[in-house]
Structures are given as C-alpha cells and as structure tokens.
Design an enzyme around this catalytic site. Structure first.
Site, PDB file in Angstrom:
ATOM      1  N   HIS A   1      44.433 -19.959  -5.193  1.00  0.00           N
ATOM      2  CA  HIS A   1      43.231 -19.732  -5.994  1.00  0.00           C
ATOM      3  C   HIS A   1      41.975 -19.699  -5.126  1.00  0.00           C
ATOM      4  CE1 HIS A   1      40.662 -19.678  -9.498  1.00  0.00           C
ATOM      5  NE2 HIS A   1      40.056 -20.778  -9.096  1.00  0.00           N
TER       6      HIS A   1
ATOM      7  N   ASP B   1      47.894 -16.843  -7.045  1.00  0.00           N
ATOM      8  CA  ASP B   1      47.058 -17.628  -7.956  1.00  0.00           C
ATOM      9  C   ASP B   1      47.586 -17.481  -9.377  1.00  0.00           C
ATOM     10  OD1 ASP B   1      45.112 -19.072  -9.243  1.00  0.00           O
ATOM     11  OD2 ASP B   1      43.594 -17.501  -9.126  1.00  0.00           O
TER      12      ASP B   1
ATOM     13  N   ASP C   1      36.304 -17.320  -9.091  1.00  0.00           N
ATOM     14  CA  ASP C   1      36.274 -18.421 -10.050  1.00  0.00           C
ATOM     15  C   ASP C   1      34.973 -18.337 -10.873  1.00  0.00           C
ATOM     16  OD1 ASP C   1      37.862 -21.208 -10.501  1.00  0.00           O
ATOM     17  OD2 ASP C   1      35.718 -21.617 -10.578  1.00  0.00           O
TER      18      ASP C   1
END
Length: 296
Positions: free
Chosen positions: A274, A245, A120
């Site tokens: 995710h 994801d 991320d």
C-alpha cells in the site's frame, strides 16, 4: 476556539534520511501548515500529498530525485499530521475541512503548473483540489488511491476503518510497516511515530478512515461534482498502482474509463504494498517524470 497541539521540534531531530528544513505557512484559524520545499523556486512544482496515518516523511526517497531532475519538490503535512498543527477536537475535522485547508495552502504559495503526486488520502484530498482549481494543475501521478463516491466499502477497508476507530492502541509506525513490503527499520518506524507522542495527538489519524465516502456519506455530493470536472480533465493523468495492495487493487480502472487525460500517457505497475513510496520510490519518480514529459 480550537485547542491545537503542536508537536515539539525535538521530536523531529535526527530522523533517518530526513535532512530537509521545515517551512511553515499560517492559514485561517491560526493553523500552521508545515511543508518541505526543495529545488528551484521557479521550477515546476511537484506536489506530493501523503495519506493516512503518515506524513511527508513518506516521500523522503522521492523528494531528492525529483528535485535533482530539475523540478520543485513540495511536500506538505496535512492538518492533524506531521509537523502541521493538530486540532485536538474530533469535531474540527472533516473531509471538506481538509480540502479547504490544503486549498488555502496552495493559494498561499501560489503554486501553478503543478504535477500532483498522491496516494491514499493524498488522492482523496489532491483530486478534489484538481477538481476545484484545475487551472493550477498540469498533470497527475496517482498510486494506490481513489475518489470514492458512495460505493460499497471493500472488506479490507471495512476492517481497517473499524480498527482505527475502536482499537485501544494505534501504533502508527508499525501500521506503516505492515502496509509496505520491504520491511522498515526500527528508526524508520520511530520516525513515523515522531509527530504523535500522545494519544490525543493521534485524533486525525484515527478519524479520517471514517470520512472516506463509501456507502451513505455526507461527502458523496461533493465527490460527484468533482468527478464531473475530472471527466473533462485532459492533461496527463498517469495511474501507477502497485501489484500488492489489497485495499486499492483494481481501483485504477475507473480512472482509465472516465478521465480523458489517462489516454495521454503510458501507465505503470509499481512493485510493493500500500505504501508504495517505501517499496518502489524510483518507480514512482519515473512515473512523475513521464507525466512531466507528456505535458511538455
């Protein structure tokens, strides 16, 4: 003069699976960065960078196994997140500012021979750190992240960006739970909420989606410069994206095509959503150990 919020220590008492002592370094502007530091001080550092809207608690199931493998687990909280200081003005934050803050922190600890572990926003920050000081890094394990430079926003991300900006409520723990497959307990959800007890303390968590350099964005020139460095990075670079994801699916392809270090290690597909640190922490740890082995 920035107005800074510092989450009370009591908010972090008795969190599940979180026995780690806090460590702090003060950087410019009087900002205090919190980090977990486990394992031998002289061992090879594994830098675990969280994303948004999480904090270093995300790595709680990986810190111990990595340390037990003879490595040094170092997991900071980005400024605005976790136990690190939180400027309350939206204008205090930018992509470049966060990269600068974390670079100062790496230099303050004088970390060298680093294995970067990122996902991320941890990828957006971490890969910029690799590009700005490649001599300090020995390898990368990347999951569910990227280094965008003006591409169109995927639909799933555009929806998330709008929600983070306009939703009247922003339930951080529930957001993390929704982004993982295994289902978090109520106490785990509360632990993700712990650093953010007030609406004002969530300012960084809500602003960072708008900083992702998709489309016309001020950060695109810096991203392109970073890619120029990464296209010469020939140390082990392992992609271990998850199979579930929707935001980052297929994002590993660009790294395989452009970074020579990807040829030095076998890549992995992890099982989960995710927030893969919640769903497949052991798979992520195994990927880290692959990077260490490939670089030795």
């Amino acid at each position: 003069m920035m107005t800074i919020y510092r989450t009370p220590d009591a908010r972090f008492a008795n969190l599940p699976d979180w026995p780690y002592q806090p460590n702090y370094v003060e950087i410019s502007g009087g900002l205090r960065v919190h980090y977990v530091d486990e394992g031998g001080a002289d061992a090879q550092p594994v830098l675990m960078l969280h994303g948004e809207p999480t904090w270093s608690y995300l790595y709680r199931h990986m810190i111990g196994p990595v340390s037990k493998a003879g490595l040094r687990s170092v997991a900071p909280d980005l400024i605005g997140f976790g136990r690190s200081d939180k400027p309350l003005e939206r204008s205090a934050y930018s992509y470049a500012a966060q990269v600068g803050w974390m670079r100062e922190w790496v230099e303050a600890l004088d970390l060298k021979n680093i294995i970067l572990v990122c996902q991320d926003w941890g990828s957006l920050i971490g890969l910029r750190l690799v590009a700005s000081m490649p001599e300090r890094f020995a390898g990368v394990a990347l999951s569910n992240g990227g280094l965008p430079a003006g591409e169109d926003a995927p639909r799933a991300f555009a929806i998330w960006r709008a929600f983070s900006r306009y939703s009247p409520v922003f339930p951080i723990g529930k957001i993390v739970a929704k982004g993982s497959k295994r289902g978090l307990s109520e106490t785990e959800i509360a632990a993700y909420d712990a650093p953010f007890p007030t609406r004002a303390s969530k300012v960084a968590t809500r602003v960072y989606p708008s900083f992702v350099p998709l489309g016309d964005n001020v950060a695109v020139p810096d991203q392109l410069k970073a890619w120029e460095v990464l296209e010469k990075f020939d140390k082990p670079f392992l992609c271990c994206f998850s199979d579930g994801d929707p935001i980052t699916r297929g994002g590993d392809r660009k790294f395989h095509e452009r970074i020579p270090g990807t040829k030095r290690v076998a890549h992995r597909t992890l099982r989960g959503g995710h927030f893969i640190q919640e769903d497949d922490p052991q798979g992520f740890v195994d990927a880290i150990l692959d990077v260490v082995k490939a670089g030795s």
